[in-house]
Scaffold this active site. Structure first.
Site, PDB file in Angstrom:
ATOM      1  N   ASP A   1      10.332   7.191  11.325  1.00  0.00           N
ATOM      2  CA  ASP A   1       9.284   7.744  12.203  1.00  0.00           C
ATOM      3  C   ASP A   1       9.502   7.399  13.674  1.00  0.00           C
ATOM      4  OD1 ASP A   1       8.052   8.831   9.995  1.00  0.00           O
ATOM      5  OD2 ASP A   1       6.597   7.202   9.777  1.00  0.00           O
TER       6      ASP A   1
ATOM      7  N   LYS B   1      -0.873   2.844   9.658  1.00  0.00           N
ATOM      8  CA  LYS B   1      -1.352   4.042   8.949  1.00  0.00           C
ATOM      9  C   LYS B   1      -0.990   3.974   7.468  1.00  0.00           C
ATOM     10  CE  LYS B   1      -0.003   8.194  10.552  1.00  0.00           C
ATOM     11  NZ  LYS B   1       0.698   9.119   9.648  1.00  0.00           N
TER      12      LYS B   1
ATOM     13  N   SER C   1      12.332   8.093  -0.143  1.00  0.00           N
ATOM     14  CA  SER C   1      10.998   8.481   0.334  1.00  0.00           C
ATOM     15  C   SER C   1       9.937   7.586  -0.285  1.00  0.00           C
ATOM     16  CB  SER C   1      10.706   9.939  -0.043  1.00  0.00           C
ATOM     17  OG  SER C   1       9.317  10.186   0.072  1.00  0.00           O
TER      18      SER C   1
ATOM     19  N   GLN D   1       6.851   7.993   0.082  1.00  0.00           N
ATOM     20  CA  GLN D   1       5.731   8.809  -0.397  1.00  0.00           C
ATOM     21  C   GLN D   1       5.967   9.231  -1.843  1.00  0.00           C
ATOM     22  OE1 GLN D   1       5.386  11.936   2.516  1.00  0.00           O
ATOM     23  NE2 GLN D   1       4.504  10.564   4.044  1.00  0.00           N
TER      24      GLN D   1
HETATM   25  C1  S3P Z   1       5.217   7.197   4.811  1.00  0.00           C
HETATM   26  C2  S3P Z   1       6.512   7.435   4.421  1.00  0.00           C
HETATM   27  C3  S3P Z   1       7.492   8.168   5.243  1.00  0.00           C
HETATM   28  C4  S3P Z   1       7.036   8.297   6.680  1.00  0.00           C
HETATM   29  C5  S3P Z   1       5.589   8.680   6.782  1.00  0.00           C
HETATM   30  C6  S3P Z   1       4.713   7.639   6.109  1.00  0.00           C
HETATM   31  C7  S3P Z   1       4.326   6.460   3.886  1.00  0.00           C
HETATM   32  O1  S3P Z   1       7.665   9.471   4.708  1.00  0.00           O
HETATM   33  O2  S3P Z   1       7.845   9.211   7.376  1.00  0.00           O
HETATM   34  O3  S3P Z   1       5.191   8.804   8.137  1.00  0.00           O
HETATM   35  O4  S3P Z   1       3.252   5.989   4.325  1.00  0.00           O
HETATM   36  O5  S3P Z   1       4.677   6.323   2.719  1.00  0.00           O
HETATM   37  P1  S3P Z   1       8.689   9.758   3.488  1.00  0.00           P
HETATM   38  O6  S3P Z   1       8.194   9.066   2.294  1.00  0.00           O
HETATM   39  O7  S3P Z   1       8.652  11.256   3.303  1.00  0.00           O
HETATM   40  O8  S3P Z   1      10.017   9.281   3.946  1.00  0.00           O
END
Ligand code: S3P
Length: 426
Positions: A313, A22, A165, A167
Protein backbone atom coordinates in the site's frame (compact mmCIF):
# COMPACT_ATOMS: atom_id res chain seq x y z
CA UNK A 1 -16.00 16.89 -5.73
CA UNK A 2 -13.36 18.42 -3.51
CA UNK A 3 -9.95 19.67 -4.60
CA UNK A 4 -6.86 20.56 -2.61
CA UNK A 5 -4.48 23.42 -3.42
CA UNK A 6 -1.09 22.79 -1.89
CA UNK A 7 2.03 24.88 -2.01
CA UNK A 8 5.54 24.10 -0.86
CA UNK A 9 6.03 26.35 2.18
CA UNK A 10 9.30 24.94 3.39
CA UNK A 11 10.38 22.54 6.10
CA UNK A 12 8.13 20.37 8.29
CA UNK A 13 8.61 20.19 12.04
CA UNK A 14 6.74 18.56 14.90
CA UNK A 15 5.35 15.48 16.54
CA UNK A 16 2.13 13.79 15.42
CA UNK A 17 0.09 10.63 15.78
CA UNK A 18 -1.74 9.09 12.84
CA UNK A 19 -5.21 7.47 13.03
CA UNK A 20 -5.59 3.83 14.04
CA UNK A 21 -4.56 1.01 11.74
CA UNK A 22 -7.28 0.25 9.19
CA UNK A 23 -6.50 -3.47 8.85
CA UNK A 24 -6.42 -3.94 12.63
CA UNK A 25 -9.60 -1.91 13.20
CA UNK A 26 -11.50 -4.00 10.61
CA UNK A 27 -10.35 -7.20 12.28
CA UNK A 28 -11.24 -5.91 15.76
CA UNK A 29 -14.80 -5.26 14.60
CA UNK A 30 -15.08 -8.61 12.85
CA UNK A 31 -13.60 -10.78 15.59
CA UNK A 32 -15.43 -8.79 18.28
CA UNK A 33 -18.72 -9.34 16.47
CA UNK A 34 -18.34 -13.13 16.31
CA UNK A 35 -16.91 -13.70 19.78
CA UNK A 36 -18.63 -14.04 23.13
CA UNK A 37 -18.68 -10.98 25.39
CA UNK A 38 -18.04 -7.25 25.01
CA UNK A 39 -15.00 -6.25 22.97
CA UNK A 40 -13.71 -2.71 23.57
CA UNK A 41 -11.60 -1.10 20.87
CA UNK A 42 -9.69 2.10 21.64
CA UNK A 43 -7.87 4.38 19.16
CA UNK A 44 -9.86 2.73 16.34
CA UNK A 45 -9.94 4.23 12.87
CA UNK A 46 -13.04 6.38 12.48
CA UNK A 47 -13.25 6.38 8.68
CA UNK A 48 -15.72 5.31 6.02
CA UNK A 49 -14.22 1.87 5.27
CA UNK A 50 -14.48 0.81 8.91
CA UNK A 51 -17.93 2.37 9.44
CA UNK A 52 -19.18 0.20 6.56
CA UNK A 53 -17.96 -2.98 8.23
CA UNK A 54 -19.61 -1.90 11.49
CA UNK A 55 -22.87 -1.15 9.67
CA UNK A 56 -22.74 -4.58 7.97
CA UNK A 57 -22.56 -6.31 11.36
CA UNK A 58 -25.36 -4.13 12.71
CA UNK A 59 -27.47 -5.32 9.77
CA UNK A 60 -26.60 -8.90 10.77
CA UNK A 61 -27.90 -8.18 14.27
CA UNK A 62 -24.75 -7.30 16.25
CA UNK A 63 -25.05 -4.39 18.67
CA UNK A 64 -22.15 -1.94 18.28
CA UNK A 65 -21.79 1.30 20.27
CA UNK A 66 -19.80 3.92 18.43
CA UNK A 67 -17.84 6.30 20.66
CA UNK A 68 -14.25 7.21 21.48
CA UNK A 69 -14.00 3.56 22.37
CA UNK A 70 -15.89 1.14 20.20
CA UNK A 71 -17.94 -1.37 22.17
CA UNK A 72 -19.04 -4.51 20.34
CA UNK A 73 -21.56 -6.72 22.10
CA UNK A 74 -20.56 -10.14 20.81
CA UNK A 75 -22.93 -13.03 21.47
CA UNK A 76 -20.93 -15.76 19.82
CA UNK A 77 -20.46 -16.56 16.18
CA UNK A 78 -23.85 -18.29 15.63
CA UNK A 79 -25.93 -15.32 16.79
CA UNK A 80 -25.96 -13.42 13.48
CA UNK A 81 -29.15 -13.31 11.43
CA UNK A 82 -29.89 -12.57 7.76
CA UNK A 83 -30.08 -8.97 6.57
CA UNK A 84 -32.98 -7.96 4.34
CA UNK A 85 -30.79 -5.32 2.68
CA UNK A 86 -27.48 -5.88 0.89
CA UNK A 87 -24.35 -5.32 2.97
CA UNK A 88 -22.69 -2.30 1.35
CA UNK A 89 -18.96 -2.26 2.06
CA UNK A 90 -18.43 1.05 0.26
CA UNK A 91 -14.85 1.37 -1.02
CA UNK A 92 -13.38 -1.37 1.13
CA UNK A 93 -11.72 -4.42 -0.44
CA UNK A 94 -10.82 -5.64 3.04
CA UNK A 95 -14.43 -5.20 4.17
CA UNK A 96 -16.00 -7.17 1.33
CA UNK A 97 -13.41 -9.96 1.22
CA UNK A 98 -13.30 -10.56 4.98
CA UNK A 99 -17.09 -10.34 5.26
CA UNK A 100 -17.32 -12.95 2.48
CA UNK A 101 -15.50 -15.32 4.81
CA UNK A 102 -17.90 -14.62 7.67
CA UNK A 103 -21.16 -14.89 5.71
CA UNK A 104 -19.92 -18.11 4.08
CA UNK A 105 -20.38 -19.62 7.52
CA UNK A 106 -24.01 -18.46 7.84
CA UNK A 107 -26.93 -20.76 7.01
CA UNK A 108 -28.68 -18.05 4.97
CA UNK A 109 -28.11 -15.89 1.91
CA UNK A 110 -26.33 -12.52 2.06
CA UNK A 111 -25.64 -9.98 -0.68
CA UNK A 112 -22.38 -8.04 -0.48
CA UNK A 113 -21.79 -4.96 -2.57
CA UNK A 114 -19.84 -1.71 -2.70
CA UNK A 115 -19.23 1.57 -4.51
CA UNK A 116 -18.32 2.04 -8.18
CA UNK A 117 -14.63 1.30 -7.63
CA UNK A 118 -15.24 -1.76 -5.43
CA UNK A 119 -17.57 -3.15 -8.10
CA UNK A 120 -14.58 -3.30 -10.44
CA UNK A 121 -12.32 -5.21 -8.05
CA UNK A 122 -11.70 -8.95 -8.51
CA UNK A 123 -13.51 -11.31 -6.15
CA UNK A 124 -12.65 -14.66 -7.78
CA UNK A 125 -9.68 -14.85 -5.43
CA UNK A 126 -12.05 -15.30 -2.45
CA UNK A 127 -14.84 -17.04 -4.35
CA UNK A 128 -12.60 -19.95 -5.28
CA UNK A 129 -11.41 -21.04 -1.81
CA UNK A 130 -14.74 -20.25 -0.12
CA UNK A 131 -16.59 -22.33 -2.74
CA UNK A 132 -14.13 -25.17 -2.16
CA UNK A 133 -15.07 -24.95 1.53
CA UNK A 134 -18.75 -25.35 0.59
CA UNK A 135 -20.18 -21.83 0.19
CA UNK A 136 -22.40 -21.14 -2.82
CA UNK A 137 -21.40 -17.84 -4.39
CA UNK A 138 -22.75 -15.91 -7.35
CA UNK A 139 -21.07 -12.81 -8.76
CA UNK A 140 -21.34 -10.49 -11.72
CA UNK A 141 -19.74 -12.10 -14.77
CA UNK A 142 -15.97 -12.10 -14.45
CA UNK A 143 -16.17 -12.37 -10.64
CA UNK A 144 -17.17 -8.86 -9.54
CA UNK A 145 -19.51 -7.57 -6.80
CA UNK A 146 -22.36 -7.71 -5.92
CA UNK A 147 -21.76 -11.18 -4.46
CA UNK A 148 -24.64 -13.41 -3.37
CA UNK A 149 -23.38 -15.87 -0.80
CA UNK A 150 -25.33 -18.79 0.61
CA UNK A 151 -23.29 -20.24 3.44
CA UNK A 152 -23.32 -23.04 5.98
CA UNK A 153 -21.98 -26.63 6.13
CA UNK A 154 -18.37 -25.68 5.47
CA UNK A 155 -15.33 -27.90 5.65
CA UNK A 156 -11.70 -26.90 6.20
CA UNK A 157 -9.33 -26.75 3.23
CA UNK A 158 -5.69 -27.19 2.37
CA UNK A 159 -5.08 -24.24 0.07
CA UNK A 160 -2.08 -22.63 -1.58
CA UNK A 161 -2.71 -18.94 -2.23
CA UNK A 162 -1.97 -17.99 -5.85
CA UNK A 163 -1.08 -14.42 -4.70
CA UNK A 164 0.23 -13.16 -1.37
CA UNK A 165 -3.03 -11.63 -0.16
CA UNK A 166 -3.90 -11.08 3.48
CA UNK A 167 -7.51 -10.49 2.48
CA UNK A 168 -7.85 -13.92 0.87
CA UNK A 169 -5.97 -15.63 3.70
CA UNK A 170 -8.21 -13.88 6.23
CA UNK A 171 -11.44 -14.77 4.41
CA UNK A 172 -10.44 -18.46 4.59
CA UNK A 173 -9.43 -18.26 8.26
CA UNK A 174 -12.70 -16.51 9.20
CA UNK A 175 -14.79 -19.05 7.27
CA UNK A 176 -12.84 -21.80 9.08
CA UNK A 177 -14.36 -20.61 12.37
CA UNK A 178 -17.64 -22.03 11.02
CA UNK A 179 -16.23 -25.14 9.33
CA UNK A 180 -15.46 -28.71 10.31
CA UNK A 181 -12.04 -30.30 10.11
CA UNK A 182 -8.76 -28.49 9.67
CA UNK A 183 -7.58 -25.60 7.49
CA UNK A 184 -4.07 -25.23 6.15
CA UNK A 185 -3.01 -22.24 4.05
CA UNK A 186 0.31 -21.78 2.30
CA UNK A 187 1.31 -18.26 1.25
CA UNK A 188 3.76 -17.55 -1.60
CA UNK A 189 5.33 -14.81 0.59
CA UNK A 190 4.51 -13.28 3.98
CA UNK A 191 1.46 -11.02 3.82
CA UNK A 192 0.17 -9.04 6.80
CA UNK A 193 -0.59 -11.40 9.69
CA UNK A 194 -3.00 -9.31 11.78
CA UNK A 195 -5.78 -11.89 11.46
CA UNK A 196 -3.59 -14.70 12.76
CA UNK A 197 -2.32 -12.56 15.64
CA UNK A 198 -5.79 -11.40 16.57
CA UNK A 199 -7.35 -14.87 16.34
CA UNK A 200 -4.74 -16.02 18.87
CA UNK A 201 -5.44 -12.92 20.99
CA UNK A 202 -9.15 -13.85 21.04
CA UNK A 203 -8.29 -17.35 22.25
CA UNK A 204 -7.98 -19.45 19.08
CA UNK A 205 -5.16 -21.91 18.55
CA UNK A 206 -3.42 -21.18 15.28
CA UNK A 207 0.01 -22.34 14.19
CA UNK A 208 2.56 -21.04 11.73
CA UNK A 209 5.31 -23.09 10.17
CA UNK A 210 7.25 -20.91 7.73
CA UNK A 211 4.81 -19.88 5.03
CA UNK A 212 2.14 -22.36 6.19
CA UNK A 213 -0.67 -21.58 8.67
CA UNK A 214 -2.79 -24.27 10.30
CA UNK A 215 -5.84 -24.14 12.46
CA UNK A 216 -8.47 -26.53 13.74
CA UNK A 217 -11.83 -25.38 12.39
CA UNK A 218 -14.87 -24.49 14.48
CA UNK A 219 -13.03 -22.72 17.31
CA UNK A 220 -14.85 -20.21 19.52
CA UNK A 221 -13.55 -16.71 20.27
CA UNK A 222 -13.78 -14.69 23.49
CA UNK A 223 -14.00 -10.88 23.69
CA UNK A 224 -10.93 -8.71 24.31
CA UNK A 225 -9.76 -5.14 24.92
CA UNK A 226 -7.88 -3.82 21.92
CA UNK A 227 -5.68 -0.78 21.67
CA UNK A 228 -5.21 -0.10 17.94
CA UNK A 229 -1.75 1.17 16.94
CA UNK A 230 -1.33 4.05 14.48
CA UNK A 231 -1.44 2.90 10.85
CA UNK A 232 2.01 2.57 9.28
CA UNK A 233 0.35 3.03 5.87
CA UNK A 234 -0.82 6.48 7.03
CA UNK A 235 2.48 7.21 8.81
CA UNK A 236 4.31 6.50 5.53
CA UNK A 237 3.02 9.76 4.00
CA UNK A 238 4.55 11.75 6.84
CA UNK A 239 7.76 9.71 6.86
CA UNK A 240 8.32 10.37 3.15
CA UNK A 241 7.38 14.06 3.57
CA UNK A 242 9.86 14.34 6.46
CA UNK A 243 12.61 12.75 4.35
CA UNK A 244 12.02 14.71 1.15
CA UNK A 245 11.10 18.25 2.23
CA UNK A 246 14.48 19.90 2.90
CA UNK A 247 15.15 20.91 6.51
CA UNK A 248 12.34 18.76 7.97
CA UNK A 249 12.47 16.93 11.27
CA UNK A 250 9.36 15.08 12.47
CA UNK A 251 8.26 12.34 14.84
CA UNK A 252 5.33 9.99 14.28
CA UNK A 253 4.37 8.45 17.60
CA UNK A 254 2.59 5.17 18.35
CA UNK A 255 2.89 3.46 14.97
CA UNK A 256 2.32 -0.27 14.41
CA UNK A 257 5.55 -1.78 13.09
CA UNK A 258 4.49 -5.38 12.60
CA UNK A 259 7.26 -6.90 10.40
CA UNK A 260 4.70 -8.00 7.80
CA UNK A 261 3.78 -4.30 7.37
CA UNK A 262 7.04 -2.43 7.91
CA UNK A 263 8.56 -3.02 4.46
CA UNK A 264 8.31 0.73 3.75
CA UNK A 265 10.94 1.39 6.43
CA UNK A 266 13.21 -1.30 4.95
CA UNK A 267 12.77 0.14 1.44
CA UNK A 268 13.54 3.69 2.59
CA UNK A 269 16.61 2.38 4.45
CA UNK A 270 17.70 0.71 1.20
CA UNK A 271 17.36 4.17 -0.35
CA UNK A 272 19.81 5.48 2.24
CA UNK A 273 17.39 6.92 4.81
CA UNK A 274 18.32 6.93 8.48
CA UNK A 275 15.05 6.32 10.34
CA UNK A 276 15.14 6.04 14.07
CA UNK A 277 12.71 3.61 15.72
CA UNK A 278 12.37 4.23 19.46
CA UNK A 279 10.28 3.11 22.41
CA UNK A 280 9.42 -0.31 20.99
CA UNK A 281 6.51 -1.87 22.90
CA UNK A 282 3.58 -4.19 22.36
CA UNK A 283 -0.15 -3.37 22.15
CA UNK A 284 -2.81 -6.10 21.95
CA UNK A 285 -0.37 -8.54 20.35
CA UNK A 286 1.12 -6.06 17.85
CA UNK A 287 4.53 -4.31 17.98
CA UNK A 288 4.37 -0.50 18.26
CA UNK A 289 7.05 2.23 18.27
CA UNK A 290 7.77 5.93 17.73
CA UNK A 291 9.43 6.87 14.42
CA UNK A 292 11.89 9.77 14.11
CA UNK A 293 12.68 11.16 10.66
CA UNK A 294 14.71 14.05 9.30
CA UNK A 295 15.26 15.23 5.75
CA UNK A 296 18.04 13.46 3.91
CA UNK A 297 19.41 12.82 0.45
CA UNK A 298 17.99 9.55 -0.82
CA UNK A 299 19.31 7.33 -3.57
CA UNK A 300 17.53 4.96 -5.95
CA UNK A 301 17.13 1.28 -5.04
CA UNK A 302 15.51 -1.93 -6.24
CA UNK A 303 12.23 -2.78 -4.50
CA UNK A 304 11.01 -6.25 -5.43
CA UNK A 305 10.43 -9.87 -4.36
CA UNK A 306 9.22 -10.71 -0.87
CA UNK A 307 9.49 -7.06 0.15
CA UNK A 308 6.50 -6.17 -2.06
CA UNK A 309 3.63 -7.65 0.02
CA UNK A 310 5.16 -5.99 3.11
CA UNK A 311 4.79 -2.51 1.56
CA UNK A 312 2.14 -2.97 -1.11
CA UNK A 313 0.00 0.00 0.00
CA UNK A 314 3.01 2.31 0.37
CA UNK A 315 4.26 2.04 -3.22
CA UNK A 316 2.58 5.26 -4.46
CA UNK A 317 4.31 7.31 -1.77
CA UNK A 318 7.57 5.40 -2.26
CA UNK A 319 7.41 6.59 -5.87
CA UNK A 320 7.42 10.15 -4.54
CA UNK A 321 10.54 9.34 -2.48
CA UNK A 322 12.09 7.78 -5.61
CA UNK A 323 11.30 10.86 -7.71
CA UNK A 324 13.06 12.99 -5.07
CA UNK A 325 16.08 10.64 -4.86
CA UNK A 326 19.25 10.54 -6.89
CA UNK A 327 19.53 7.65 -9.35
CA UNK A 328 17.17 4.94 -10.52
CA UNK A 329 14.55 3.10 -8.49
CA UNK A 330 13.12 -0.09 -9.94
CA UNK A 331 9.89 -1.54 -8.52
CA UNK A 332 9.05 -5.06 -9.69
CA UNK A 333 6.78 -8.01 -8.81
CA UNK A 334 4.03 -5.56 -7.86
CA UNK A 335 1.35 -6.55 -10.38
CA UNK A 336 -1.19 -6.54 -7.53
CA UNK A 337 -1.05 -2.73 -7.73
CA UNK A 338 -3.14 -2.99 -10.87
CA UNK A 339 -6.18 -4.25 -8.89
CA UNK A 340 -6.14 -1.85 -5.92
CA UNK A 341 -8.54 1.11 -5.44
CA UNK A 342 -7.14 2.27 -8.80
CA UNK A 343 -4.57 0.73 -11.14
CA UNK A 344 -1.81 2.26 -9.04
CA UNK A 345 0.97 1.58 -11.55
CA UNK A 346 -0.91 3.67 -14.08
CA UNK A 347 -2.44 6.29 -11.77
CA UNK A 348 0.72 7.02 -9.80
CA UNK A 349 2.90 7.16 -12.94
CA UNK A 350 0.49 9.37 -14.87
CA UNK A 351 0.06 11.92 -12.10
CA UNK A 352 3.69 12.13 -10.95
CA UNK A 353 4.69 12.55 -14.58
CA UNK A 354 2.49 15.67 -14.71
CA UNK A 355 4.63 16.99 -11.84
CA UNK A 356 7.83 16.43 -13.81
CA UNK A 357 8.84 12.97 -12.55
CA UNK A 358 10.49 10.52 -14.96
CA UNK A 359 8.53 7.29 -14.54
CA UNK A 360 8.24 4.40 -16.91
CA UNK A 361 5.49 1.85 -16.37
CA UNK A 362 6.31 -1.85 -16.34
CA UNK A 363 3.74 -4.63 -16.44
CA UNK A 364 4.46 -5.36 -12.75
CA UNK A 365 5.97 -2.13 -11.46
CA UNK A 366 7.78 1.00 -12.55
CA UNK A 367 11.21 2.50 -13.16
CA UNK A 368 11.76 5.96 -11.70
CA UNK A 369 14.69 8.17 -12.62
CA UNK A 370 15.08 10.45 -9.60
CA UNK A 371 15.51 14.12 -10.42
CA UNK A 372 14.61 16.03 -7.23
CA UNK A 373 12.87 18.33 -9.60
CA UNK A 374 9.14 18.07 -9.06
CA UNK A 375 7.01 21.04 -10.04
CA UNK A 376 3.46 22.02 -9.14
CA UNK A 377 0.71 20.90 -11.55
CA UNK A 378 -2.98 20.04 -11.75
CA UNK A 379 -3.31 16.35 -10.88
CA UNK A 380 -6.07 13.80 -10.22
CA UNK A 381 -6.66 11.24 -7.44
CA UNK A 382 -8.09 8.54 -9.76
CA UNK A 383 -10.70 8.10 -6.96
CA UNK A 384 -7.95 6.52 -4.87
CA UNK A 385 -7.21 7.74 -1.33
CA UNK A 386 -3.56 6.70 -1.33
CA UNK A 387 -2.85 8.28 -4.71
CA UNK A 388 -4.39 11.56 -3.46
CA UNK A 389 -2.29 11.56 -0.27
CA UNK A 390 0.90 10.63 -2.14
CA UNK A 391 0.33 13.57 -4.49
CA UNK A 392 -0.10 15.84 -1.47
CA UNK A 393 3.32 14.72 -0.22
CA UNK A 394 4.80 15.32 -3.68
CA UNK A 395 3.26 18.82 -3.65
CA UNK A 396 5.11 19.74 -0.46
CA UNK A 397 8.41 18.77 -2.07
CA UNK A 398 7.62 20.40 -5.46
CA UNK A 399 8.27 23.92 -6.69
CA UNK A 400 5.12 25.99 -7.08
CA UNK A 401 1.46 25.21 -6.46
CA UNK A 402 -0.35 21.90 -7.01
CA UNK A 403 -4.06 21.33 -7.36
CA UNK A 404 -5.26 17.80 -6.61
CA UNK A 405 -8.72 16.97 -7.98
CA UNK A 406 -11.24 14.60 -6.33
CA UNK A 407 -9.68 14.23 -2.92
CA UNK A 408 -12.92 13.28 -1.12
CA UNK A 409 -11.80 9.61 -1.44
CA UNK A 410 -9.29 10.26 1.37
CA UNK A 411 -12.24 9.97 3.80
CA UNK A 412 -12.15 6.18 3.32
CA UNK A 413 -8.97 5.88 5.35
CA UNK A 414 -7.72 9.19 6.76
CA UNK A 415 -10.18 11.97 7.59
CA UNK A 416 -8.23 15.13 8.51
CA UNK A 417 -5.13 14.12 6.54
CA UNK A 418 -4.40 17.49 4.92
CA UNK A 419 -4.91 19.43 8.14
CA UNK A 420 -2.43 17.15 9.89
CA UNK A 421 0.08 17.43 7.07
CA UNK A 422 -0.06 21.22 6.87
CA UNK A 423 0.03 21.53 10.69
CA UNK A 424 3.66 20.43 10.37
CA UNK A 425 4.68 23.33 8.14
CA UNK A 426 7.13 25.19 10.39
C1 S3P B 1 -5.30 -5.58 3.50
C2 S3P B 1 -4.56 -6.37 2.65
C3 S3P B 1 -3.93 -5.86 1.42
C4 S3P B 1 -3.87 -4.35 1.39
C5 S3P B 1 -5.16 -3.73 1.83
C6 S3P B 1 -5.50 -4.16 3.25
C7 S3P B 1 -5.89 -6.21 4.70
O1 S3P B 1 -4.68 -6.31 0.30
O2 S3P B 1 -3.51 -3.90 0.11
O3 S3P B 1 -5.08 -2.32 1.79
O4 S3P B 1 -6.32 -5.47 5.62
O5 S3P B 1 -5.94 -7.43 4.76
P1 S3P B 1 -4.45 -7.77 -0.35
O6 S3P B 1 -4.86 -8.78 0.63
O7 S3P B 1 -5.36 -7.80 -1.56
O8 S3P B 1 -3.02 -7.84 -0.72
Amino acid sequence: MTDWNIENRGKLRGEIEVPGDKSITHRSVILGAVSTGDTMVSKWLFADDVLRTIKAFQQLGVEVEIGDTLRIHGRGKRWLHASAEALDLGNSGTGIRLMSGIVSGMPFESTLTGDETLQKRPMKRVMEPLSLMGARIQAVEGGYPPLKIRGGELKGIDYTLPVASAQVKSAILLASLYAQGKTRIVEPAYSRDHTERMLAYFGAEIFRDGLAIEMECGQNLYSQMIDVPGDISSAAFFIVAGLTVPGSRITVKNVGINPTRSGVIDALKKMGALIDIQNLRSASGEPVADIYVYAQDLKGAEISGDLIPRLIDEIPVLCVAAAMAEGTTVIRNAKELRVKESDRIKSTSEELRKMGAHIEELEDGMVIEGSRNLKGAEVYSHKDHRVAMSLAVASLAAKGRTRINSVEWVETSFPGFLKKLTSLVA
